[in-house]
Design a protein around this motif. Structure first.
Motif, PDB file in Angstrom:
ATOM      1  N   VAL A  89       0.853  -1.197   0.000  1.00 32.30           N
ATOM      2  CA  VAL A  89       0.000   0.000   0.000  1.00 32.30           C
ATOM      3  C   VAL A  89       0.882   1.238   0.000  1.00 32.30           C
ATOM      4  O   VAL A  89       1.564   1.513   0.991  1.00 32.30           O
ATOM      5  CB  VAL A  89      -0.931   0.030   1.226  1.00 32.30           C
ATOM      6  N   TYR A 103      -5.841  -3.212   5.526  1.00 31.48           N
ATOM      7  CA  TYR A 103      -5.738  -4.018   4.298  1.00 31.48           C
ATOM      8  C   TYR A 103      -6.116  -5.473   4.595  1.00 31.48           C
ATOM      9  O   TYR A 103      -6.915  -6.083   3.868  1.00 31.48           O
ATOM     10  CB  TYR A 103      -4.317  -3.927   3.759  1.00 31.48           C
ATOM     11  N   ILE A 146      -6.215   1.518  -0.029  1.00 30.74           N
ATOM     12  CA  ILE A 146      -6.307   0.148   0.482  1.00 30.74           C
ATOM     13  C   ILE A 146      -7.229  -0.689  -0.396  1.00 30.74           C
ATOM     14  O   ILE A 146      -6.900  -1.828  -0.753  1.00 30.74           O
ATOM     15  CB  ILE A 146      -6.786   0.168   1.946  1.00 30.74           C
ATOM     16  N   VAL A 150      -6.011  -4.012  -2.470  1.00 32.29           N
ATOM     17  CA  VAL A 150      -6.654  -5.318  -2.285  1.00 32.29           C
ATOM     18  C   VAL A 150      -7.196  -5.837  -3.614  1.00 32.29           C
ATOM     19  O   VAL A 150      -6.990  -7.003  -3.974  1.00 32.29           O
ATOM     20  CB  VAL A 150      -7.782  -5.233  -1.237  1.00 32.29           C
TER      21      VAL A 150
END
Length: 227
Positions: A89, A103, A146, A150
């Motif tokens: 990130v 996360y 985030i 992901v």
């Protein structure tokens, strides 16, 4: 898997074995833990993870627990969060453990069979950052980063395709900033659907998804067109 290593390393005190392991690439740790039960137990305990945190992020030991719905967790969880914050990130060179925990929280929630609505997940993340002193604007920015990290880290399989379709089909919730959905995140969802997963669509599903995308984004990229 054997009970114990008979080699030179296996005869060392455990704290020295830990010092050796934490200097090896993290990518090899899963394989190392499978060599024998002694080494597996080392990776299941807290000592290795605490030592690895102290070596890689010395200042992390000074951080206090924070308020909010996302807990800090075990030493192993903390190591994972710090690793994520440093490597997955982008945060302007800063290592923010809370970003890593968020996360991990989001990734786990998206993997649940009954996933909560994305608006609830986004709101939980926003509340967590605000509880820790972030401004609404900063909380929204971190949440977007985030979500993007992901989504970009999801495997290309049928499960991910169904997840992205679900996120794309969720209704719009007119929530005030910073709880409003991120334009960048929604764009990335559609972009992955129409580029990485285009062949997974049936004809009707593709045209339905494209119609929804056109209602949200104008103009849509040419790479999204054609099935």
């Amino acid at each position: 898997m054997t009970d114990r290593s008979d080699g030179p390393i296996g005869r060392l005190p455990e704290h020295l074995i830990v010092e050796i392991f934490i200097r090896l690439p993290v990518s090899e740790w899963v394989q190392i833990a499978c060599v024998n039960k002694q080494w597996a137990n080392i990776f299941e305990g807290d000592c290795l993870w605490q030592t690895a945190i102290a070596r890689n992020w010395p200042s992390a030991g000074l951080q206090k627990r924070w308020p909010g719905p996302i807990p800090r967790g075990s030493p192993r969880r903390r190591f994972q969060a710090l690793y994520v914050s440093e490597n997955l990130v982008p945060s302007g060179g800063e290592i923010d453990e809370l970003v890593g925990h968020t996360y991990l929280y989001l990734k786990e929630q998206l993997e649940r069979p009954a996933m909560p609505p994305s608006s609830i997940l986004h709101g939980t993340i926003i509340d967590q950052f605000i509880a820790c002193g972030k401004t609404g604007e900063k909380a929204h920015d971190l949440s977007s980063k985030i979500w993007l990290a992901v989504i970009d880290g999801l495997e290309e399989n049928q499960k991910t395709f169904l997840l992205l379709k679900h996120l794309a089909r969720e209704g719009e919730f007119f929530l005030p900033f910073p709880y409003s959905r991120s334009y960048k995140v929604l764009w990335r969802v559609y972009d992955k659907l129409f580029t990485d997963f285009r062949d997974c669509f049936s004809g009707a599903d593709y045209h339905d998804a494209l119609s929804t995308a056109k209602s949200r984004f104008q103009p849509v990229p040419s790479t999204w067109l054609g099935h």
